[in-house]
Design an enzyme around this catalytic site. Sequence first.
Site, PDB file in Angstrom:
ATOM      1  N   ASP A   1       0.817  -1.223   0.000  1.00  0.00           N
ATOM      2  CA  ASP A   1       0.000   0.000   0.000  1.00  0.00           C
ATOM      3  C   ASP A   1       0.850   1.271   0.000  1.00  0.00           C
ATOM      4  O   ASP A   1       0.413   2.317   0.486  1.00  0.00           O
ATOM      5  CB  ASP A   1      -0.957   0.040   1.211  1.00  0.00           C
ATOM      6  CG  ASP A   1      -1.784  -1.222   1.346  1.00  0.00           C
ATOM      7  OD1 ASP A   1      -2.366  -1.641   0.336  1.00  0.00           O
ATOM      8  OD2 ASP A   1      -1.818  -1.792   2.452  1.00  0.00           O
TER       9      ASP A   1
ATOM     10  N   LYS B   1       2.510   2.218  -5.112  1.00  0.00           N
ATOM     11  CA  LYS B   1       3.239   1.720  -6.292  1.00  0.00           C
ATOM     12  C   LYS B   1       2.487   1.988  -7.580  1.00  0.00           C
ATOM     13  O   LYS B   1       3.089   2.249  -8.623  1.00  0.00           O
ATOM     14  CB  LYS B   1       3.501   0.210  -6.141  1.00  0.00           C
ATOM     15  CG  LYS B   1       4.430  -0.137  -4.997  1.00  0.00           C
ATOM     16  CD  LYS B   1       4.664  -1.635  -4.896  1.00  0.00           C
ATOM     17  CE  LYS B   1       3.420  -2.406  -4.500  1.00  0.00           C
ATOM     18  NZ  LYS B   1       2.921  -2.048  -3.154  1.00  0.00           N
TER      19      LYS B   1
ATOM     20  N   GLY C   1      -4.183  -4.272  -4.634  1.00  0.00           N
ATOM     21  CA  GLY C   1      -4.907  -3.338  -5.492  1.00  0.00           C
ATOM     22  C   GLY C   1      -4.100  -2.071  -5.702  1.00  0.00           C
ATOM     23  O   GLY C   1      -3.533  -1.529  -4.751  1.00  0.00           O
ATOM     24  N   HIS C   2      -3.994  -1.631  -6.941  1.00  0.00           N
ATOM     25  CA  HIS C   2      -3.298  -0.387  -7.249  1.00  0.00           C
ATOM     26  C   HIS C   2      -4.321   0.675  -7.619  1.00  0.00           C
ATOM     27  O   HIS C   2      -5.138   0.473  -8.524  1.00  0.00           O
ATOM     28  CB  HIS C   2      -2.322  -0.581  -8.416  1.00  0.00           C
ATOM     29  CG  HIS C   2      -1.111  -1.372  -8.029  1.00  0.00           C
ATOM     30  ND1 HIS C   2      -0.211  -1.859  -8.947  1.00  0.00           N
ATOM     31  CD2 HIS C   2      -0.644  -1.754  -6.816  1.00  0.00           C
ATOM     32  CE1 HIS C   2       0.759  -2.495  -8.318  1.00  0.00           C
ATOM     33  NE2 HIS C   2       0.507  -2.452  -7.026  1.00  0.00           N
TER      34      HIS C   2
ATOM     35  N   GLN D   1       2.266  -5.850  -3.151  1.00  0.00           N
ATOM     36  CA  GLN D   1       2.563  -5.916  -1.714  1.00  0.00           C
ATOM     37  C   GLN D   1       3.897  -5.223  -1.392  1.00  0.00           C
ATOM     38  O   GLN D   1       4.322  -4.336  -2.121  1.00  0.00           O
ATOM     39  CB  GLN D   1       2.555  -7.377  -1.223  1.00  0.00           C
ATOM     40  CG  GLN D   1       1.184  -7.984  -1.147  1.00  0.00           C
ATOM     41  CD  GLN D   1       0.859  -8.852  -2.342  1.00  0.00           C
ATOM     42  OE1 GLN D   1       1.706  -9.317  -3.064  1.00  0.00           O
ATOM     43  NE2 GLN D   1      -0.414  -9.087  -2.555  1.00  0.00           N
TER      44      GLN D   1
END
Length: 432
Positions: A13, A16, A40-41, A226
């Site tokens: 988180d 990225k 999730g991005h 991650q």
Amino acid sequence: MPNVVVVGTQWGDEGKGKVVDLLTEHADLIVRFQGGNNAGHTLRVGEEQYILHIVPSGILYEDKSCLVGNGVVIDPLVLLQEIRGLKERGIDIHTRRLGISARAHMIMPYHRALDAAREQAKGDTKIGTTGRGIGPCYEDKAGRRGIRFIDFVDEQRFLSVYRSNLEEKRKILTQVLGSDLPVEEPGELDALLASARELAPYLADVSVEIKEALGMKKNVLFEGAQGTQLDIDHGTYPYVTSSNPVAGSVCTGAGIGPKHIHFVLGIVKAYATRVGGGAFPTELTDAVGDHLQSQGAEFGATTGRKRRCGWQDLVVLRDAVRLNGLQGLAVTKLDVLSGLDTIRVCTSYECKGKKLDSMPPSLEMVEQCRPVYEDHAGWKEDIGEVREFSDLPDAAKKYLRRIEELAGTPISLISVGASRDQTITLQNPFSI
């Protein structure tokens, strides 16, 4: 031409997605190399916000190619939903732009059932997984009973392995875990077969395609999920993910040799966050923690869970520098610190009278660690419109320079907001 790897340095988180999105402008090919849809991005382009779970962040650019490597585990129904959602928003995805490794393993409904049942059985000692079936899928991969994408799109082969696994998982759920969760909901098999037919055109030999791109001197950007402290080998085990988010995983997860990695960029939040269980030495449970959580909109992109917030931890960051061979840092969410009178940085741990400069491998020891802090003056200015390092408040500049000094790694990028343009660039990794 340089090839760049982007990794998280904390517990995930770190932002990225935004950094990969920015660097994609300079890349020809973007490759995701590990993890699953437990990550999730979040990307913001103008007034539009996109949350991606499997598809590489570079998909938002019209002239880029994106590949999902064999190190990724894929829920076909989630991937299909993601592709359809992007198409509905005008992102024209086709086989030239998106390829899925034939060797990537597929997440089945029984993986999700096992994930949920195991967390329920652990009670107060649960890991805090997202329940997406990631871990059980990696277990089947290591146990040589997994279903790869190449098997998934071969209906006869798929059904043979699927039915064999289904019976095994049913016994584990009922006889070992004592769970009444179904291994297969009505209609799920039909949905899987339909998704296989729809996803088949994306089948690709990712390693070969990367080799061809390298042969044509194209820039390749490798995107991880991650963070380093969630690495199954090097993280805060067992409160970790089931794959290797460190940079070395690019080689196995995408199918390239280490000589093709030219620059490793570590993404570090200006403070620290963590989702789920596990030790978090610099965690704040006071008003400052609430400020970081609120101002930083710290909710998981996948689960919506509140993230635990704390001060910057240089023990964690130095571990990431060592484990990934970081050559540059991208500091995100610096703007969230605006308004604080004092900003603290953990420089080391104290444990049983000893000073520790790296994360101990023992979970019990980590839980006994107490952070040793260094205090820095905060700043009140809104920095969301700053685009040059020299225009930052003096206190912010001193804070960033101290992070560089303690980490032993230069800062390449600074994010002062969620949008693409809210970025200060000190060094472009593709220009080395």
